[in-house]
Each structure stands twice: as C-alpha cells, then as structure tokens.
Design a protein around this motif. Structure first.
Motif, PDB file in Angstrom:
ATOM      1  N   THR A 197      11.080  -6.310 -12.414  1.00  0.00           N
ATOM      2  CA  THR A 197      11.729  -5.247 -11.889  1.00  0.00           C
ATOM      3  C   THR A 197      11.116  -3.873 -11.731  1.00  0.00           C
ATOM      4  O   THR A 197      11.452  -3.127 -10.507  1.00  0.00           O
ATOM      5  N   ALA A 198      10.095  -3.694 -12.556  1.00  0.00           N
ATOM      6  CA  ALA A 198       9.454  -2.386 -12.631  1.00  0.00           C
ATOM      7  C   ALA A 198      10.516  -1.231 -12.777  1.00  0.00           C
ATOM      8  O   ALA A 198      11.504  -1.330 -13.454  1.00  0.00           O
ATOM      9  N   ILE A 199      10.536  -0.540 -11.896  1.00  0.00           N
ATOM     10  CA  ILE A 199      11.268   0.869 -11.759  1.00  0.00           C
ATOM     11  C   ILE A 199      12.730   0.771 -10.620  1.00  0.00           C
ATOM     12  O   ILE A 199      13.398   1.583 -10.493  1.00  0.00           O
ATOM     13  N   GLY A 200      12.652  -0.794 -10.152  1.00  0.00           N
ATOM     14  CA  GLY A 200      13.812  -0.862  -9.347  1.00  0.00           C
ATOM     15  C   GLY A 200      13.866  -0.933  -7.928  1.00  0.00           C
ATOM     16  O   GLY A 200      14.756  -0.976  -7.459  1.00  0.00           O
ATOM     17  N   PHE A 201      12.769  -0.318  -7.394  1.00  0.00           N
ATOM     18  CA  PHE A 201      12.487  -0.083  -5.890  1.00  0.00           C
ATOM     19  C   PHE A 201      12.862  -1.482  -5.173  1.00  0.00           C
ATOM     20  O   PHE A 201      13.625  -1.436  -4.119  1.00  0.00           O
TER      21      PHE A 201
ATOM     22  N   TYR B 229       9.127  -4.929 -19.572  1.00  0.00           N
ATOM     23  CA  TYR B 229       8.274  -3.706 -19.882  1.00  0.00           C
ATOM     24  C   TYR B 229       9.157  -2.595 -20.386  1.00  0.00           C
ATOM     25  O   TYR B 229       9.782  -2.013 -19.487  1.00  0.00           O
ATOM     26  N   GLU B 230       9.259  -2.221 -21.356  1.00  0.00           N
ATOM     27  CA  GLU B 230      10.358  -1.448 -22.002  1.00  0.00           C
ATOM     28  C   GLU B 230      10.199   0.038 -21.442  1.00  0.00           C
ATOM     29  O   GLU B 230      11.186   0.687 -21.379  1.00  0.00           O
ATOM     30  N   LYS B 231       8.931   0.380 -21.067  1.00  0.00           N
ATOM     31  CA  LYS B 231       8.682   1.859 -20.537  1.00  0.00           C
ATOM     32  C   LYS B 231       9.500   2.050 -19.283  1.00  0.00           C
ATOM     33  O   LYS B 231      10.182   2.872 -18.867  1.00  0.00           O
ATOM     34  N   ARG B 232       9.793   0.815 -18.526  1.00  0.00           N
ATOM     35  CA  ARG B 232       9.994   0.685 -17.214  1.00  0.00           C
ATOM     36  C   ARG B 232      11.680   0.709 -17.194  1.00  0.00           C
ATOM     37  O   ARG B 232      12.215   0.934 -16.056  1.00  0.00           O
ATOM     38  N   ILE B 233      12.234   0.015 -18.019  1.00  0.00           N
ATOM     39  CA  ILE B 233      13.603  -0.396 -17.900  1.00  0.00           C
ATOM     40  C   ILE B 233      14.528   0.921 -17.931  1.00  0.00           C
ATOM     41  O   ILE B 233      15.583   0.841 -17.137  1.00  0.00           O
TER      42      ILE B 233
ATOM     43  N   ASN C   2      17.448   4.697 -11.819  1.00  0.00           N
ATOM     44  CA  ASN C   2      17.338   4.675 -10.404  1.00  0.00           C
ATOM     45  C   ASN C   2      18.647   3.639  -9.863  1.00  0.00           C
ATOM     46  O   ASN C   2      19.185   4.072  -8.733  1.00  0.00           O
ATOM     47  N   PHE C   3      19.036   2.719 -10.472  1.00  0.00           N
ATOM     48  CA  PHE C   3      20.291   2.106 -10.214  1.00  0.00           C
ATOM     49  C   PHE C   3      21.499   2.949 -10.315  1.00  0.00           C
ATOM     50  O   PHE C   3      22.432   2.888  -9.371  1.00  0.00           O
TER      51      PHE C   3
ATOM     52  N   ILE D 225      23.618  -4.808  -9.046  1.00  0.00           N
ATOM     53  CA  ILE D 225      22.575  -5.145  -9.458  1.00  0.00           C
ATOM     54  C   ILE D 225      22.693  -5.277 -11.080  1.00  0.00           C
ATOM     55  O   ILE D 225      23.250  -4.455 -11.924  1.00  0.00           O
ATOM     56  N   SER D 226      22.146  -6.583 -11.651  1.00  0.00           N
ATOM     57  CA  SER D 226      22.503  -6.859 -13.004  1.00  0.00           C
ATOM     58  C   SER D 226      20.885  -6.971 -13.750  1.00  0.00           C
ATOM     59  O   SER D 226      20.087  -7.658 -13.154  1.00  0.00           O
ATOM     60  N   LEU D 227      20.620  -6.142 -14.620  1.00  0.00           N
ATOM     61  CA  LEU D 227      19.327  -5.976 -15.171  1.00  0.00           C
ATOM     62  C   LEU D 227      19.319  -6.774 -16.357  1.00  0.00           C
ATOM     63  O   LEU D 227      20.084  -6.323 -17.539  1.00  0.00           O
ATOM     64  N   LEU D 228      18.447  -7.917 -16.712  1.00  0.00           N
ATOM     65  CA  LEU D 228      18.222  -8.523 -17.963  1.00  0.00           C
ATOM     66  C   LEU D 228      16.985  -8.097 -18.462  1.00  0.00           C
ATOM     67  O   LEU D 228      15.952  -8.181 -17.846  1.00  0.00           O
ATOM     68  N   GLU D 229      16.987  -7.728 -19.762  1.00  0.00           N
ATOM     69  CA  GLU D 229      15.778  -7.210 -20.325  1.00  0.00           C
ATOM     70  C   GLU D 229      15.116  -8.265 -21.560  1.00  0.00           C
ATOM     71  O   GLU D 229      15.981  -8.825 -22.084  1.00  0.00           O
ATOM     72  N   GLY D 230      14.002  -8.508 -21.207  1.00  0.00           N
ATOM     73  CA  GLY D 230      13.280  -9.353 -22.015  1.00  0.00           C
ATOM     74  C   GLY D 230      12.236 -10.339 -21.261  1.00  0.00           C
ATOM     75  O   GLY D 230      12.032  -9.951 -19.830  1.00  0.00           O
ATOM     76  N   ASP D 231      11.709 -11.276 -21.956  1.00  0.00           N
ATOM     77  CA  ASP D 231      10.433 -12.180 -21.447  1.00  0.00           C
ATOM     78  C   ASP D 231      11.334 -13.014 -20.265  1.00  0.00           C
ATOM     79  O   ASP D 231      12.261 -13.876 -20.788  1.00  0.00           O
ATOM     80  N   ALA D 232      10.659 -13.073 -19.027  1.00  0.00           N
ATOM     81  CA  ALA D 232      11.364 -14.104 -18.114  1.00  0.00           C
ATOM     82  C   ALA D 232      11.352 -15.433 -18.421  1.00  0.00           C
ATOM     83  O   ALA D 232      12.214 -16.395 -18.145  1.00  0.00           O
ATOM     84  N   ALA D 233      10.176 -15.859 -19.230  1.00  0.00           N
ATOM     85  CA  ALA D 233      10.194 -17.196 -19.744  1.00  0.00           C
ATOM     86  C   ALA D 233      11.298 -17.753 -20.493  1.00  0.00           C
ATOM     87  O   ALA D 233      11.697 -18.862 -20.247  1.00  0.00           O
ATOM     88  N   ASP D 234      11.933 -16.839 -21.421  1.00  0.00           N
ATOM     89  CA  ASP D 234      12.970 -17.192 -22.082  1.00  0.00           C
ATOM     90  C   ASP D 234      14.389 -17.059 -21.108  1.00  0.00           C
ATOM     91  O   ASP D 234      15.351 -17.915 -21.313  1.00  0.00           O
ATOM     92  N   ILE D 235      14.378 -15.866 -20.530  1.00  0.00           N
ATOM     93  CA  ILE D 235      15.514 -15.634 -19.944  1.00  0.00           C
ATOM     94  C   ILE D 235      15.886 -16.575 -18.853  1.00  0.00           C
ATOM     95  O   ILE D 235      16.956 -17.175 -18.467  1.00  0.00           O
ATOM     96  N   LEU D 236      14.862 -17.181 -17.795  1.00  0.00           N
ATOM     97  CA  LEU D 236      14.911 -18.051 -16.802  1.00  0.00           C
ATOM     98  C   LEU D 236      15.751 -19.230 -17.450  1.00  0.00           C
ATOM     99  O   LEU D 236      16.650 -20.002 -16.764  1.00  0.00           O
TER     100      LEU D 236
END
Length: 231
Positions: free
Chosen positions: A62-66, A87-91, A97-98, A107-118
């Motif tokens: 996501t970074a900053i959501g652009f 990356y906690e700083k960008r969330i 921004n959303f 837009i739904s933002l899921l926080e965490g490691d993509a390897a686990d979330i996917l």
C-alpha cells in the motif's frame, strides 16, 4: 539511453494527469521521498482499469495509498480494493489519505505481512496489483495465483529493477544479489507458468502483465508441458 529518456519524457508530456487530489498526494510523496508508481505506470494502470473493469481488486503493498486511490478513482464505480501493508510508519499515512479522499468504504486496508494475509483471503480477485518488496514476489505468487479469478489480470510492478535484472549477478552490488536472483526466478515463473499468459513491458521500471486462464486451459497446458518433459 538518452534516446530512451527523451522518448519517455515526450510520452509523459502527453499524459493528461490525474485529479487534483491525486496530484497533491503524489507531490507530497515525492517531497517526502516516498516511492509511488511512475507516470507511465499510472497511465498503463488507468488503461487496464478501463479495459478490464475489475469489480474486486487486490493490492500487495500500500505504502501511503497512492495507487489504491488511483485505482479507486479510475476503476469502475462499484469496484472494491483490498490492500495489504506491513510497514507501520506508512499505515497511518495511508489511512489518512483514504479518509481525506472519502474512499474508506471502497478501500480496505489489511495490516500485516502479506505472506500471512494472502493465505487467509478467499478471493477471487479480478485484478491483483503486485507492488511490494521485490524480493518477495516469488514467494507471494502461489497464493496470488490461487486468488486470481479465471481471466483475471496480475500486474507486477518494478520487475526490471532499473535495468539490473539483465545484468550478471556479479555485476550487481552484493547487497542486491538476492533480490536480483529472486526477480529473475519470478519472471521465469510468470512466463512459464501453465496457468498464466504473460507479457513484460519496459514501462516505468518494468511491468509484467499476466492473465490467468480458465481451469481447463491450465490443465491442458500443464499436461502438454508434462508430455514434453517425458518425451
């Protein structure tokens, strides 16, 4: 190289731009040295959104959501975007921004490691935009393929690594050799996967477009590949 840069500058000069809000987000990102997708990649993504009209979009990184906001703005009016960021700083920046865009319901933002979330997602998604750590693409691919709808489009950004991907591993700085090897492996897998039809475009820092075949086509291609190996 100069000719390539001049051509890219000319093509970018023809771009009609984005909404003022998105332009503002992009300027803020560039000011703060936060990477966002390049102009040519933005144009390609907007074209793909208009062409494929995806209803469900998954973004890895996501970074900053652009890019999430760009897809929300230029995708179909009823599309929904699920985006993953660890990356906690960008969330908090992305969430703000959303909120500023009034896009929290799209837009739904899921926080965490993509390897686990996917692994926990069900899908299917009509379009998946891969824009996370380049060295992780190869590890995300099995779950991304599972989540992609038949006929769905996988867009992988930054696959040419500023040209490093074509170099010998010994020509790449030692700290980048692992990423270099993994990206080469990823591109080989995309272009030889029996369930995907892939083209790699020298747009921005390289974009791979992969379309998933239906189950019958995937099985047929896999069978052909197995026959070829046995003969």
């Amino acid at each position: 190289m100069m000719a390539d840069e001049r051509m890219a500058a000319f093509i970018n000069s023809l771009d009609k731009g984005n909404t003022p809000f998105l332009d503002g987000i992009e300027k803020e990102a560039l000011r703060d040295r936060v990477p966002v997708i390049r102009k040519s990649t933005q144009s390609l993504l907007k074209f793909l959104l208009a062409l494929s009209k995806p209803g469900r979009i998954l973004e890895v990184g996501t970074a900053i959501g652009f890019s999430s906001l760009l897809m929300s703005e230029y995708g179909p009016g009823d599309c929904h975007i699920t985006t993953i960021e660890k990356y906690e700083k960008r969330i908090p920046q992305a969430k703000e921004n959303f909120r500023r865009a009034g896009a929290e319901d799209r837009i739904s933002l899921l926080e965490g490691d993509a390897a686990d979330i996917l692994k926990a997602l069900l899908g299917p998604y009509d379009l998946i935009f891969m824009d996370a750590a380049k060295g992780q693409y190869i590890f995300f691919l099995p779950e991304v393929f599972r989540l992609l709808a038949p006929g769905g489009l996988l867009v992988s950004d930054n696959v040419l690594q500023d040209g490093d991907v074509i170099e010998s591993r010994y020509a790449v700085t030692r700290r980048n050799r692992t990423i270099h090897a993994r990206m080469r492996e990823y591109l080989f897998e995309l272009t030889h996967h029996p369930g995907l039809e892939t083209v790699i475009l020298p747009v921005g820092d390289g974009v791979a477009l992969s379309v998933k075949g239906n189950e019958y086509e995937t099985m047929a291609k896999a069978g052909t590949a197995d026959s070829g190996q046995q003969s």
